[in-house]
Design an enzyme around this catalytic site. Structure first.
Site, PDB file in Angstrom:
ATOM      1  N   GLY A 241       1.941   7.529  28.946  1.00 34.81           N
ATOM      2  CA  GLY A 241       1.888   6.864  27.650  1.00 34.81           C
ATOM      3  C   GLY A 241       1.517   7.842  26.541  1.00 34.81           C
ATOM      4  O   GLY A 241       2.246   8.008  25.583  1.00 34.81           O
ATOM      5  N   PHE A 242       0.363   8.503  26.716  1.00 32.54           N
ATOM      6  CA  PHE A 242      -0.111   9.522  25.767  1.00 32.54           C
ATOM      7  C   PHE A 242      -0.288   8.977  24.358  1.00 32.54           C
ATOM      8  O   PHE A 242      -0.305   9.727  23.388  1.00 32.54           O
ATOM      9  CB  PHE A 242       0.824  10.738  25.749  1.00 32.54           C
ATOM     10  CG  PHE A 242       1.156  11.267  27.119  1.00 32.54           C
ATOM     11  CD1 PHE A 242       0.153  11.817  27.907  1.00 32.54           C
ATOM     12  CD2 PHE A 242       2.440  11.195  27.632  1.00 32.54           C
ATOM     13  CE1 PHE A 242       0.432  12.285  29.178  1.00 32.54           C
ATOM     14  CE2 PHE A 242       2.729  11.654  28.907  1.00 32.54           C
ATOM     15  CZ  PHE A 242       1.725  12.209  29.684  1.00 32.54           C
ATOM     16  N   GLY A 469      -1.081   6.514  34.778  1.00 30.09           N
ATOM     17  CA  GLY A 469      -0.947   7.749  35.544  1.00 30.09           C
ATOM     18  C   GLY A 469      -2.274   8.470  35.639  1.00 30.09           C
ATOM     19  O   GLY A 469      -2.355   9.604  36.129  1.00 30.09           O
ATOM     20  N   LEU A 617     -16.252  10.438  37.544  1.00 28.63           N
ATOM     21  CA  LEU A 617     -16.149   9.319  38.485  1.00 28.63           C
ATOM     22  C   LEU A 617     -15.352   9.695  39.726  1.00 28.63           C
ATOM     23  O   LEU A 617     -15.584   9.154  40.807  1.00 28.63           O
ATOM     24  CB  LEU A 617     -15.510   8.117  37.781  1.00 28.63           C
ATOM     25  CG  LEU A 617     -16.311   7.608  36.574  1.00 28.63           C
ATOM     26  CD1 LEU A 617     -15.524   6.539  35.819  1.00 28.63           C
ATOM     27  CD2 LEU A 617     -17.666   7.063  37.002  1.00 28.63           C
ATOM     28  N   ASN A 618     -14.394  10.590  39.552  1.00 29.48           N
ATOM     29  CA  ASN A 618     -13.590  11.071  40.677  1.00 29.48           C
ATOM     30  C   ASN A 618     -13.076  12.461  40.304  1.00 29.48           C
ATOM     31  O   ASN A 618     -12.192  12.590  39.461  1.00 29.48           O
ATOM     32  CB  ASN A 618     -12.420  10.098  40.937  1.00 29.48           C
ATOM     33  CG  ASN A 618     -11.521  10.559  42.087  1.00 29.48           C
ATOM     34  OD1 ASN A 618     -11.386  11.755  42.357  1.00 29.48           O
ATOM     35  ND2 ASN A 618     -10.899   9.602  42.754  1.00 29.48           N
ATOM     36  N   PRO A 619     -13.651  13.510  40.892  1.00 33.46           N
ATOM     37  CA  PRO A 619     -13.303  14.863  40.467  1.00 33.46           C
ATOM     38  C   PRO A 619     -11.822  15.188  40.650  1.00 33.46           C
ATOM     39  O   PRO A 619     -11.287  16.026  39.932  1.00 33.46           O
ATOM     40  CB  PRO A 619     -14.153  15.756  41.389  1.00 33.46           C
ATOM     41  CG  PRO A 619     -15.219  14.884  41.923  1.00 33.46           C
ATOM     42  CD  PRO A 619     -14.704  13.474  41.912  1.00 33.46           C
ATOM     43  N   GLN A 625      -6.328  14.925  35.161  1.00 36.47           N
ATOM     44  CA  GLN A 625      -6.283  14.637  33.735  1.00 36.47           C
ATOM     45  C   GLN A 625      -6.439  15.913  32.913  1.00 36.47           C
ATOM     46  O   GLN A 625      -5.732  16.138  31.935  1.00 36.47           O
ATOM     47  CB  GLN A 625      -7.404  13.660  33.366  1.00 36.47           C
ATOM     48  CG  GLN A 625      -7.091  12.240  33.725  1.00 36.47           C
ATOM     49  CD  GLN A 625      -5.852  11.768  33.015  1.00 36.47           C
ATOM     50  OE1 GLN A 625      -5.832  11.617  31.804  1.00 36.47           O
ATOM     51  NE2 GLN A 625      -4.783  11.572  33.756  1.00 36.47           N
ATOM     52  N   VAL A 690     -12.605  11.967  29.604  1.00 41.96           N
ATOM     53  CA  VAL A 690     -12.257  13.354  29.878  1.00 41.96           C
ATOM     54  C   VAL A 690     -10.757  13.616  29.655  1.00 41.96           C
ATOM     55  O   VAL A 690     -10.343  14.747  29.467  1.00 41.96           O
ATOM     56  CB  VAL A 690     -12.689  13.742  31.317  1.00 41.96           C
ATOM     57  CG1 VAL A 690     -11.802  13.094  32.359  1.00 41.96           C
ATOM     58  CG2 VAL A 690     -12.760  15.233  31.506  1.00 41.96           C
ATOM     59  N   GLU A 692      -8.738  13.225  27.233  1.00 40.01           N
ATOM     60  CA  GLU A 692      -8.293  13.827  25.972  1.00 40.01           C
ATOM     61  C   GLU A 692      -9.064  15.104  25.656  1.00 40.01           C
ATOM     62  O   GLU A 692      -8.539  15.998  24.989  1.00 40.01           O
ATOM     63  CB  GLU A 692      -8.417  12.813  24.834  1.00 40.01           C
ATOM     64  CG  GLU A 692      -7.518  11.616  25.077  1.00 40.01           C
ATOM     65  CD  GLU A 692      -7.452  10.640  23.920  1.00 40.01           C
ATOM     66  OE1 GLU A 692      -6.434   9.947  23.807  1.00 40.01           O
ATOM     67  OE2 GLU A 692      -8.412  10.537  23.135  1.00 40.01           O
TER      68      GLU A 692
HETATM   69 MO1  MOS Z   1      -4.491   7.570  23.289  1.00 38.23          MO
HETATM   70  S1  MOS Z   1      -3.529   8.715  21.934  1.00 38.23           S
HETATM   71  O1  MOS Z   1      -5.409   6.530  22.264  1.00 38.23           O
HETATM   72  O2  MOS Z   1      -3.345   6.883  24.275  1.00 38.23           O
END
Ligand code: MOS
Length: 732
Positions: A241-242, A469, A617-619, A625, A690, A692
Site C-alpha cells: 500500500g505504502f 505485507g 514485537l517480532n524481529p 519492514q 518501525v 516508516e
Molecule cells: Mo502510510 S503513508 O500512512 O500508509
C-alpha cells in the site's frame, strides 16, 4: 481500555511469544498463491462481469461531449457508466478530486467512465471506442513557478517559532543556507488498486485492497449516499500500500456503480499506466534549510521551510516535522507553504512529512558539519536533545539517537572514512561513505478488537486492522498467544473486514503498536471472563501452557468455554501521554557507495540501519519492514521521480518501465540492528512504529556518501548520473 498512565509489568513482558522472530502465519497462504487478493474473489459470486476504467485525456477543463454509442454496441458490453448516468454522488471526506469526473475535469487520468462487459478484453476493446471531446483549460503545473506567489502558511498549520531565529542566525559564527528539491513519487505497490462489488438488493459487498477499512467504508457510504450498514468491505490480503491505498479510490466506487447498473458482480482493476495519475502520489517539495552554529558546532539557529503543491482540498506535505524535534538549538523556525496546483492529488506515501524532510535536513547537516570541520556523526551527537526543543518541560518518552549513531559508526567501520571527498578508489569506482540520522514520530490511535475462546481452546481474534505485507497477522497472533498462554498455533486471526471492530488501520507506522494494543485490551477482558467462568480470582490468575492457574489450582483454559464460547470486545484509547511526552523513533543510517569514475553510475555497496523503535514485537517481520524501507530510500535517492509535463499537466512516466524502482540487483548487503528500547509510555505493548522509520534518512545518507566518494554535492533528487558527470574529479 484507557491508556493514560505508563504501562506497568503485564503479561506481554513474559516475551515467550511476543518479541520472538516467528515466521509469518500467513506465509504459506502467500507462497502457495492461496491468499485471496482483491481481484481474485470470483469464486464467492456468480456471473462476474469486468470493468475497464477510462481516464481523462486532459488535465484541466471540461468534457464537451462523450459518445458511448459504439462502445454500447460492441460485443459483450453490458453498460457504460459516466457521471451523467451514475446518479447523484457525494464525496468522501478524504478525496480532493471527485472519483468519477465529468463534465469538469480536475486532473489528468481522472476517471470519467467505466465500460462493463462479460470479459475484461471486451470491456477494454469497447472502452477504446468511447469518443470524448474536451475543452482544455490552462492550469498550474509547475511548483517552482508557483512558489513565489505562496507567502502565507495554510490556515491550519501556522509557522512555528522558538526564540528569535533571524537574530540568532545573523549573529552565528558559522552559517549555512541552501535550498533543495524532492520530486513527485509514486507508491508503485505490486498489487494494483482493485475491487469487486456485488449487490444483493440494497446490500453491497466490496472486496477491495485498502489499508484503512473504516475510512474506505465510511467514504464509500458518503459517496454512494447510502447507509454505512448497507456496505460490507472485505480486504484481508493486500499486496502493498505504502499510503496509496489509505483512501477510497475510483476502482472501488466504479465497481459498485458498475455492479448496480448491470445487476451482476463487477471487478475493476486500475491498469498500471492509470495508477500514478489517477490515484495519489507523494508531492514534490522545495525546501530551504538554514543553520547557524558557534565555531565548536553548537547549533544556535535552525530554520526549515517547505513548499509543495496540491489540488484544492489536498493536504500539505509536512516536511518540516522532524526539524522541530531532532536537534537542539534555542532559536527555531519551521514553516509550510501550500501552492494550488492542477496536478493529480498529492497525499501520504510511506512516512509522509519525514521521508522528504529527512532527505533534505540530513544533507544540510552533512554540509554544515563539513563547514565546521566536525565529523558528521559527532556533529549530530553534539546537538542531541533529550527534551522537546520548543518546550523543555516535555521530555522524549525514550530517545536513543546517540546510541544509534555510536553503534552504527562502530559496526560500519566509520573510522575508516576519509573526511576529504574523492580520496578512495577501487578500480574504476570512486568509493565513499555517508551517514544520516533517522527520525519518525510515533503516532497512536484508538484501536479495537474482538477475541473469542472456544471449547477447543482456540483463540479467534477479529479486528478490521489490515496486513499490507507488514506482518499484522503474525504480531496480532503473538499478542493473543502471549496474553492467553497458548501456543501460536492455537490462535486464529481474522483481519480486514468492516464487520469487525474498528482498528487504527495500517498507516503512519502506527499499525503494529496500536492494533496489538487493541488486542491486548480485548485479551485483558477475555482473561477476566475466563477467570470468572472458572471461579478463579481474576486478579491473581496466570495463563500459561494452555492452563489457567490461581490459588494452587490449575485448569485447562478450554474448560472455560465448555458450555459455550466466550466472546469479548474492547479497544485501546490513548490519553494524553502523547502530549506530555514527545514520542518518536530514531535510527542511524550508514551507507557505502561506489561511483563509476567515467560514467557517474552509482552503486550502493553496503547499508546499515540501527533502530530504536520501542519493543520490537517480532524481529523477523520488523527487519523485513526496515530493509524494505531502506530499499525504498535507495529508490528515492537514485531513481524515483514522476516527471511532470509542465505544458500539459501530467506525470509522463506513468508505468513501471518509466518510473524506476530498485530491483534485486540494485540492492546490496543490508544490515539492521534493533536497540533494546522498551517504551512504557507508548502503549501496554511498549512498542512503537518501525515501518516508516526505516526510510527516513536513508536517501540523505546515500547523497552524503556520493559526495564523500566524488566531491559532487547534489541538492536535487533523484541523484542521477547526469547530475554527477560534470563534477567528477579530473584525470581519473
Ligand atoms: Mo502510510 S503513508 O500512512 O500508509
Amino acid at each position: 481500555m484507557k491508556f493514560d498512565t505508563p504501562a506497568q509489568n503485564n503479561p506481554v513482558d513474559q516475551l515467550k511469544v511476543v518479541g520472538q522472530p516467528r515466521d509469518r502465519i500467513d506465509g504459506p497462504l502467500k507462497t502457495t498463491g492461496t491468499a485471496m487478493y482483491a481481484y481474485e474473489w470470483h469464486d464467492e459470486v456468480e456471473n462476474v462481469a469486468y470493468g475497464c476504467v477510462i481516464g481523462a485525456g486532459i488535465a484541466k477543463g471540461r468534457i464537451v461531449s462523450m459518445n458511448t454509442q459504439a462502445a454500447l454496441a460492441a460485443p459483450g458490453v453490458l453498460a457504460v457508466i459516466t457521471a451523467e448516468n451514475a446518479g447523484k454522488l457525494g464525496k468522501g471526506e478524504r478525496n480532493a478530486a471527485t472519483l468519477l469526473g465529468g463534465p469538469a475535469i480536475e486532473h489528468y487520468h481522472q476517471a470519467i467512465g467505466l465500460v462493463v462487459a462479460g470479459t475484461f478484453e471486451e470491456a477494454c476493446a469497447a472502452a477504446a471506442l468511447v469518443e470524448v471531446q474536451y475543452q482544455s483549460e490552462g492550469g498550474d503545473w509547475d511548483l517552482a513557478d508557483k512558489k513565489p506567489t505562496v507567502t502565507e502558511p495554510p490556515e491550519d498549520s501556522p509557522d512555528k517559532k522558538v526564540g528569535n531565529f533571524n537574530g540568532a542566525f545573523e549573529a552565528a559564527e558559522v552559517k549555512f543556507d541552501a535550498t533543495y528539491t524532492t520530486p513527485d513519487q509514486s507508491h508503485m505497490a505490486m498489487e494494483p488498486h482493485a475491487s469487486m462489488a456485488d449487490w444483493q438488493g440494497e446490500k453491497l459487498t466490496l472486496w477491495t485492497s485498502n489499508q484503512m477499512i473504516h475510512w474506505c467504508h465510511t467514504d464509500l457510504a458518503k459517496t454512494l449516499n447510502i447507509p454505512e450498514e448497507n456496505i460490507h468491505v472485505r480486504s484481508p490480503y493486500i499486496g502493498g500500500g505504502f499510503g496509496g491505498k489509505l483512501f477510497l479510490r475510483s476502482d472501488a466506487l466504479l465497481a459498485a456503480l458498475g455492479a448496480r447498473a448491470t445487476k451482476r458482480p463487477v471487478k475493476v482493476m486500475l491498469a498500471r499506466p492509470l495508477i500514478p495519475n489517477n490515484t495519489t502520489h507523494r508531492p514534490a517539495t522545495i525546501q530551504r534549510v538554514r543553520l547557524g552554529a558557534d565555531a565548536r558546532g553548537h547549533i544556535s539557529a535552525i530554520a526549515h521551510e517547505s513548499w509543495n503543491g496540491n489540488l484544492p482540498g489536498g493536504p500539505t506535505e509536512t516536511a518540516t516535522n522532524q526539524s522541530e524535534f531532532l536537534y537542539a538549538g534555542a532559536n527555531r523556525l519551521t514553516g509550510l507553504r501550500l501552492a494550488e496546483l492542477d496536478l493529480p492529488e498529492g497525499n501520504a506515501m510511506r512516512a509522509p512529512g519525514e521521508a522528504p524532510g529527512m532527505m533534505v535536513l540530513e544533507i544540510a547537516m552533512d554540509e554544515m558539519a563539513e563547514k565546521l570541520d566536525i565529523d558528521p556523526v559527532e556533529f549530530r551527537i553534539l546537538n542531541d536533545t533529550q527534551v522537546d526543543p520548543a518546550d523543555p518541560t516535555r521530555p522524549f518518552s525514550r530517545r536513543q539517537l546517540v546510541e544509534c549513531l555510536r553503534t552504527g559508526a562502530e559496526r560500519f567501520g566509520w573510522q575508516a572514512r576519509q573526511a576529504k571527498p574523492a580520496q578512495v578508489r577501487d578500480g574504476q569506482w570512486l568509493v565513499g561513505m555517508g551517514m544520516a540520522a533517522g527520525f519518525r514520530n510515533n503516532l497512536v490511535a484508538t484501536s479495537g478488537a474482538r477475541v473469542q475462546l472456544d471449547a477447543g481452546g482456540v483463540i479467534t481474534v477479529e479486528t478490521d486492522m489490515t496486513d499490507i505485507g507488514t506482518g499484522s497477522y503474525t504480531i496480532i497472533a503473538q499478542t493473543a498467544a502471549e496474553m492467553m498462554g497458548v501456543p501460536l498455533e492455537k490462535v486464529v486471526v481474522k483481519l480486514g473486514d468492516s464487520t469487525f471492530p474498528v482498528s487504527a488501520g495500517s498507516g503512519g507506522q502506527w499499525g503494529a503498536n496500536t492494533s496489538t494494543s487493541g488486542v491486548y485490551a480485548a485479551c485483558v477482558k477475555l482473561r477476566e471472563a475466563v477467570a470468572n467462568r472458572l471461579g478463579l480470582d481474576a486478579a491473581r490468575t496466570e495463563f500459561a501452557d494452555g492452563q489457567v492457574k490461581a490459588g494452587g489450582r490449575s485448569l485447562p483454559l478450554a474448560d472455560a468455554a465448555a458450555n459455550g464460547v466466550i466472546c469479548v470486545e474492547d479497544s485501546i484509547e490513548f490519553g494524553d501521554l502523547a502530549e506530555k511526552y514527545q514520542q518518536s523513533t530514531f535510527a542511524g543510517h550508514f551507507v557505502e557507495v561506489g561511483v563509476d569514475c567515467a560514467t557517474g553510475e552509482v552503486r550502493v555497496r553496503r547499508m546499515l540501519a540501527v533502530c530504536a523503535a520501542g519493543r520490537i514485537l517480532n524481529p523477523k517481520t520488523a527487519r523485513s519492514q526496515v530493509i524494505g524501507a531502506m530499499t525504498m530510500g535507495l529508490g528515492a535517492a537514485l531513481m524515483e521521480e514522476l516527471a511532470v509535463d509542465t505544458r500539459r499537466g501530467l506525470f509522463v512516466n506513468h508505468d513501471m518501465a518509466g518510473y524506476e524502482v530498485p530491483v534485486h540487483a540494485d540492492v546490496p548487503e543490508q544490515e539492521v540492528i534493533f536497540l533494546e528500547d522498551t517504551d512504557p509510555i507508548s502503549s501496554p505493548m511498549k512498542a512503537k512504529g518501525v515501518g516508516e522509520l526505516g526510510i527516513c534518512g536513508v536517501s540523505a545518507a546515500i547523497a552524503n556518501a556520493i559526495y564523500n566518494a566524488t566531491g559532487v554535492r547534489v541538492r536535487d533528487y533523484p541523484i542521477t548520473l547526469d547530475k554527477l558527470l560534470n563534477g567528477l574529479p579530473d584525470g581519473v
